[in-house]
Design a protein around this motif. Sequence first.
Motif, short mmCIF file in Angstrom:
data_model
loop_
_atom_site.label_atom_id
_atom_site.label_comp_id
_atom_site.label_asym_id
_atom_site.label_seq_id
_atom_site.Cartn_x
_atom_site.Cartn_y
_atom_site.Cartn_z
N UNK A 33 0.82 -1.22 0.00
CA UNK A 33 0.00 0.00 0.00
C UNK A 33 0.85 1.26 0.00
N UNK A 34 1.93 1.27 0.76
CA UNK A 34 2.70 2.51 0.93
C UNK A 34 3.76 2.71 -0.15
N UNK A 35 4.06 1.65 -0.93
CA UNK A 35 5.10 1.73 -1.96
C UNK A 35 4.49 1.93 -3.33
N UNK A 36 5.09 2.81 -4.11
CA UNK A 36 4.62 3.05 -5.48
C UNK A 36 5.23 2.08 -6.48
N UNK A 37 6.52 1.75 -6.31
CA UNK A 37 7.24 1.03 -7.35
C UNK A 37 7.75 -0.34 -6.95
N UNK A 38 8.20 -0.48 -5.69
CA UNK A 38 8.96 -1.69 -5.37
C UNK A 38 8.90 -1.99 -3.87
N UNK A 39 8.91 -3.30 -3.57
CA UNK A 39 9.04 -3.78 -2.20
C UNK A 39 10.24 -4.71 -2.15
N UNK A 40 11.11 -4.50 -1.17
CA UNK A 40 12.31 -5.32 -0.98
C UNK A 40 12.28 -5.91 0.42
N UNK A 41 12.41 -7.23 0.51
CA UNK A 41 12.40 -7.93 1.79
C UNK A 41 13.66 -8.78 1.90
N UNK A 42 14.35 -8.65 3.03
CA UNK A 42 15.51 -9.49 3.33
C UNK A 42 15.10 -10.47 4.41
#
Length: 246
Positions: A110-119
Amino acid sequence: MTTYDRIGATYNHTRRPDHRIAVKIHEALGDASTVINVGAGASSYEPPHTVLAVEPSAVMIAQRPAGSARALQASAESIPIADNSADAAMAILTVHHWTNLEAGIEELLRIARQRVVIFTWDQAIFRRFWLLDEYLPEVAAFTDTRSVLIDRLIALLGDARVETVPIPHDCTDGFGAAFWRRPAAYLDPNVRAGISMLAQTGEEVVLPGLARLSSDLSSGLWHERHADLLDCETLDVGYRLLVADL
């Protein structure tokens, strides 16, 4: 009180970000010009263009260095900011602590426009790590209950590419398997305090296995058994980056 209000007091001493892992995380963020760090802790791996850090623990927020991004005390499952607030959202070694994974991932999307990165890590690989496999099966069982399946994350994200993150033998970030070539480090209670799987399992549970590790180090048995590790510069212990383009 959150988990890290109880166990997080030493994180800025033992959990210093490793620059090689930082490069991989920042490359995964790509051309995002604004980033929100969710489950941000003491600011590890935040790129300079981080605009907000979301962290539920006051103890962790207090350890954030001067000049780091503004911190908002809130949980990943309910972030009180507008939709599409930044180009990217990142979550570093945190999803296993969330009480509602689905809600947390929905918030990242919801809060990201382009990309989500999870480690995070792949438990099938991680539980074969010598510390868990040979000395601390109780901790392996604990991480089984806390780990998040990579396939589940991919499904919740709607798709994601998965990148392997090999861990350097001299990793400066003292997370779970960071000391794979420095076994004596696990005998240090200050190091253990910064590793959530050990801190949460409890000293009374881990000390018998660590006593066996100490004995095997003194006798040379550990070095005989793991001679193949001694010349390795990096090791795949299961750590993974998930990158979802929206």
